[in-house]
Design a protein around this motif. Structure first.
Motif, PDB file in Angstrom:
ATOM      1  N   LYS A   1      -5.017  -7.334   7.628  1.00  0.00           N
ATOM      2  CA  LYS A   1      -4.632  -7.094   6.236  1.00  0.00           C
ATOM      3  C   LYS A   1      -3.123  -7.025   6.158  1.00  0.00           C
ATOM      4  O   LYS A   1      -2.479  -6.356   6.978  1.00  0.00           O
ATOM      5  CB  LYS A   1      -5.229  -5.780   5.729  1.00  0.00           C
ATOM      6  N   LEU A   2      -2.550  -7.677   5.159  1.00  0.00           N
ATOM      7  CA  LEU A   2      -1.101  -7.701   4.995  1.00  0.00           C
ATOM      8  C   LEU A   2      -0.675  -6.921   3.752  1.00  0.00           C
ATOM      9  O   LEU A   2      -1.320  -6.999   2.705  1.00  0.00           O
ATOM     10  CB  LEU A   2      -0.608  -9.149   4.867  1.00  0.00           C
ATOM     11  N   PHE A   3       0.422  -6.184   3.902  1.00  0.00           N
ATOM     12  CA  PHE A   3       0.993  -5.385   2.817  1.00  0.00           C
ATOM     13  C   PHE A   3       2.432  -5.832   2.572  1.00  0.00           C
ATOM     14  O   PHE A   3       3.170  -6.131   3.510  1.00  0.00           O
ATOM     15  CB  PHE A   3       1.001  -3.896   3.178  1.00  0.00           C
TER      16      PHE A   3
ATOM     17  N   GLY B   1       4.311  -1.592  -0.280  1.00  0.00           N
ATOM     18  CA  GLY B   1       3.160  -0.864   0.245  1.00  0.00           C
ATOM     19  C   GLY B   1       1.832  -1.305  -0.328  1.00  0.00           C
ATOM     20  O   GLY B   1       0.786  -0.775   0.066  1.00  0.00           O
ATOM     21  N   TYR B   2       1.839  -2.277  -1.240  1.00  0.00           N
ATOM     22  CA  TYR B   2       0.599  -2.779  -1.822  1.00  0.00           C
ATOM     23  C   TYR B   2       0.126  -4.020  -1.072  1.00  0.00           C
ATOM     24  O   TYR B   2       0.942  -4.766  -0.499  1.00  0.00           O
ATOM     25  CB  TYR B   2       0.788  -3.124  -3.296  1.00  0.00           C
ATOM     26  N   LYS B   3      -1.193  -4.252  -1.080  1.00  0.00           N
ATOM     27  CA  LYS B   3      -1.728  -5.463  -0.470  1.00  0.00           C
ATOM     28  C   LYS B   3      -1.182  -6.694  -1.182  1.00  0.00           C
ATOM     29  O   LYS B   3      -0.853  -6.650  -2.365  1.00  0.00           O
ATOM     30  CB  LYS B   3      -3.255  -5.453  -0.516  1.00  0.00           C
TER      31      LYS B   3
ATOM     32  N   ILE C   1      -0.485   2.529   6.699  1.00  0.00           N
ATOM     33  CA  ILE C   1       0.329   1.317   6.732  1.00  0.00           C
ATOM     34  C   ILE C   1       1.010   1.107   5.389  1.00  0.00           C
ATOM     35  O   ILE C   1       2.198   0.777   5.317  1.00  0.00           O
ATOM     36  CB  ILE C   1      -0.539   0.098   7.093  1.00  0.00           C
ATOM     37  N   GLY C   2       0.263   1.295   4.297  1.00  0.00           N
ATOM     38  CA  GLY C   2       0.887   1.179   2.984  1.00  0.00           C
ATOM     39  C   GLY C   2       2.052   2.138   2.835  1.00  0.00           C
ATOM     40  O   GLY C   2       3.136   1.771   2.352  1.00  0.00           O
TER      41      GLY C   2
ATOM     42  N   TYR D   1      -0.533   8.965  -5.386  1.00  0.00           N
ATOM     43  CA  TYR D   1      -0.409   9.383  -3.997  1.00  0.00           C
ATOM     44  C   TYR D   1      -0.359   8.236  -2.993  1.00  0.00           C
ATOM     45  O   TYR D   1       0.239   8.377  -1.925  1.00  0.00           O
ATOM     46  CB  TYR D   1      -1.587  10.282  -3.601  1.00  0.00           C
ATOM     47  N   ALA D   2      -1.026   7.131  -3.278  1.00  0.00           N
ATOM     48  CA  ALA D   2      -1.158   6.065  -2.281  1.00  0.00           C
ATOM     49  C   ALA D   2      -1.247   4.710  -2.959  1.00  0.00           C
ATOM     50  O   ALA D   2      -1.616   4.605  -4.135  1.00  0.00           O
ATOM     51  CB  ALA D   2      -2.399   6.296  -1.416  1.00  0.00           C
ATOM     52  N   THR D   3      -0.924   3.662  -2.197  1.00  0.00           N
ATOM     53  CA  THR D   3      -0.920   2.306  -2.741  1.00  0.00           C
ATOM     54  C   THR D   3      -2.227   1.575  -2.484  1.00  0.00           C
ATOM     55  O   THR D   3      -2.406   0.439  -2.945  1.00  0.00           O
ATOM     56  CB  THR D   3       0.220   1.486  -2.113  1.00  0.00           C
TER      57      THR D   3
END
Length: 446
Positions: free
Chosen positions: A112-114, A118-120, A84-85, A336-338
């Motif tokens: 959970k909301l982003f 792409g970050y929470k 999702i991020g 690599y990821a948020t």
């Protein structure tokens, strides 16, 4: 005054009970839609979920709420939280939503909301959305209602991205890997990525039925995967949780390595390669004292935060760091990821195996942990154990006994009615004594 909706990781609770009801999800979708809607022609939200039965109810309710405020909805189906991020940013969406209660049982669910990056969401954004929800949101005019559509290749997009995080021209040929997907969101994604990179894959927890997510499997219950590693003579075991944002590793001897051991390995490797931003690792107060001592010996700083991967990520972003995580297996690598990504974390461990030619057991036990115990005590509704004189006195006495040779951490869970009691001590006997005293007091007041 309404009850506070957002906890330490979005909204979470028992499915079909407040706040995890269809009505609340609809209102939350409308409030989030109104908050994120900007003055541009098209407004987008991506919605993913894990494999819980209640995910259908919440998915459709959220869709109704978002479309009522003019947001166009992209429904991704079952995908890992880190997807999702990634896809929120990739699809140029205004907001991303993951429907999951992570490692909790199937009876729970969460939202959970982003943000568009792409970050929470920050605490401030969540508070603003909650304020809108409590005040009520005026729906859009009929001609401005949003549309909804399924994105059939969402999983495939994430699979292809995950593979790009593995070193170029490297493969997993000759490696036998047990992967326990916890009957959760990565039940297809993780085996596909590992197989496409060349591994012999032995999948577990890949038959979700809506009720068996995290049930005696996954990162919180790695015993079955450890047995399978020994039975099949696998080179590595990978245990994910229900939404695949955390990972626990099992070496070829069946020994479990937690997030602290993983972070010690990656921090040391990255520091040697000049890749560790700020020459520091960000972890929570739960991380073992042995990790801190190991890092300090390497000239690496350990920066501690409150419990919760969101606190870790906030500290990483504020300090410009690219590696952080939790002992529980949330590993955040912002190169690599948020957010925490169990699969991409496992790929980095596998990269170390391939590049060094070493076995998992050589890499997964980096430091000797200081003896540590963690006990969860469930408390009844309306109780406040931590505020009682009995518990406060027990805590003060325990901290005095530990002195400089250990530490005590006691806190209320942000997602469940649990008091988490953690202590460390160089003397195992002292550790037992302290835990008996504090846990006994908490149980008496619960």
């Amino acid at each position: 005054m309404s009850k506070k909706l957002f906890g330490t990781d979005g909204v979470r609770g028992l499915a079909n009970s407040w706040p995890m009801t269809a009505d609340m999800a609809l209102r939350l979708g409308a409030a989030a839609g109104r908050y994120f809607r900007q003055d541009k022609q098209e407004h987008r939200v991506v919605i993913g979920k894990d494999t819980r039965l209640s995910g259908y109810m919440l998915e459709y309710a959220l869709t109704a709420g978002f479309t009522s405020t003019g947001m166009n909805v992209f429904l991704l189906g079952p995908v890992p939280t880190p997807a999702i991020g990634y896809l929120t940013h990739s699809l140029r969406a205004d907001v991303g939503v993951m429907i999951s209660a992570s490692h909790n049982p199937a009876s729970d669910n969460g939202i959970k909301l982003f943000g568009p990056d792409g970050y929470k969401l920050s605490d401030e954004a969540e508070a603003a959305i909650e304020k809108l929800l409590n005040e009520g949101v005026t729906p859009s005019a009929p001609q401005h209602i949003g549309r909804a559509r399924r994105v059939d290749d969402a999983r495939g997009r994430y699979v292809e991205y995950a593979k790009t995080t593995f070193p170029n021209r490297r493969r997993l040929d000759g490696l036998r890997i047990v992967v326990d997907c916890a009957n959760g969101a990565a039940y297809r994604t993780a085996p596909e990525v590992l197989w496409e990179l060349g591994a012999e894959v032995i999948p577990m927890g890949v038959e979700p039925d809506g009720f068996n997510i995290n049930l005696n499997c996954g990162s919180t219950r790695p015993e079955a995967a450890a047995r399978k590693v020994l039975e099949t003579r696998a080179d590595l075991g990978i245990c994910l949780d229900g939404d695949a944002d955390r990972v626990v590793l099992i070496d070829e001897q069946g020994r479990v390595a937690d997030g602290d051991q993983f972070m010690a390995l990656i921090a040391t490797r990255w520091a040697q390669e000049g890749r560790l931003a700020g020459n520091a690792l960000v972890a929570t107060v739960m991380s073992n004292l042995g990790l801190e001592r190991h890092l300090n010996a390497q000239g690496i700083e350990l920066k501690r935060t409150p419990v919760g991967d969101r606190h870790v990520v906030e500290a990483m972003r504020a300090g410009g760091h690219n590696l952080g995580g939790e002992q529980s297996g949330h590993i955040v690598m912002t190169d690599y990821a948020t957010t925490g990504d169990g699969l991409i974390g496992a790929l980095q461990f596998l990269a170390a195996m391939v590049e060094t030619g070493q076995r998992a057991s050589d890499l997964a036990q980096v430091f000797k942990p200081v003896p540590q115990q963690l006990i969860n005590v469930r408390f009844a509704k309306g109780k406040t154990p931590l505020k009682t004189d009995l518990v406060q006195t027990a805590m003060a006495e325990a901290e005095k006994e530990l002195g400089q040779d250990g530490r005590l951490l006691i806190r209320e869970s942000g997602t469940e009615p649990l008091i988490r009691v953690m202590a460390e001590a160089l003397d195992p006997g002292l550790l037992d004594k302290v835990m008996d005293k504090v846990v006994g007091a908490v149980r008496q007041e619960s």
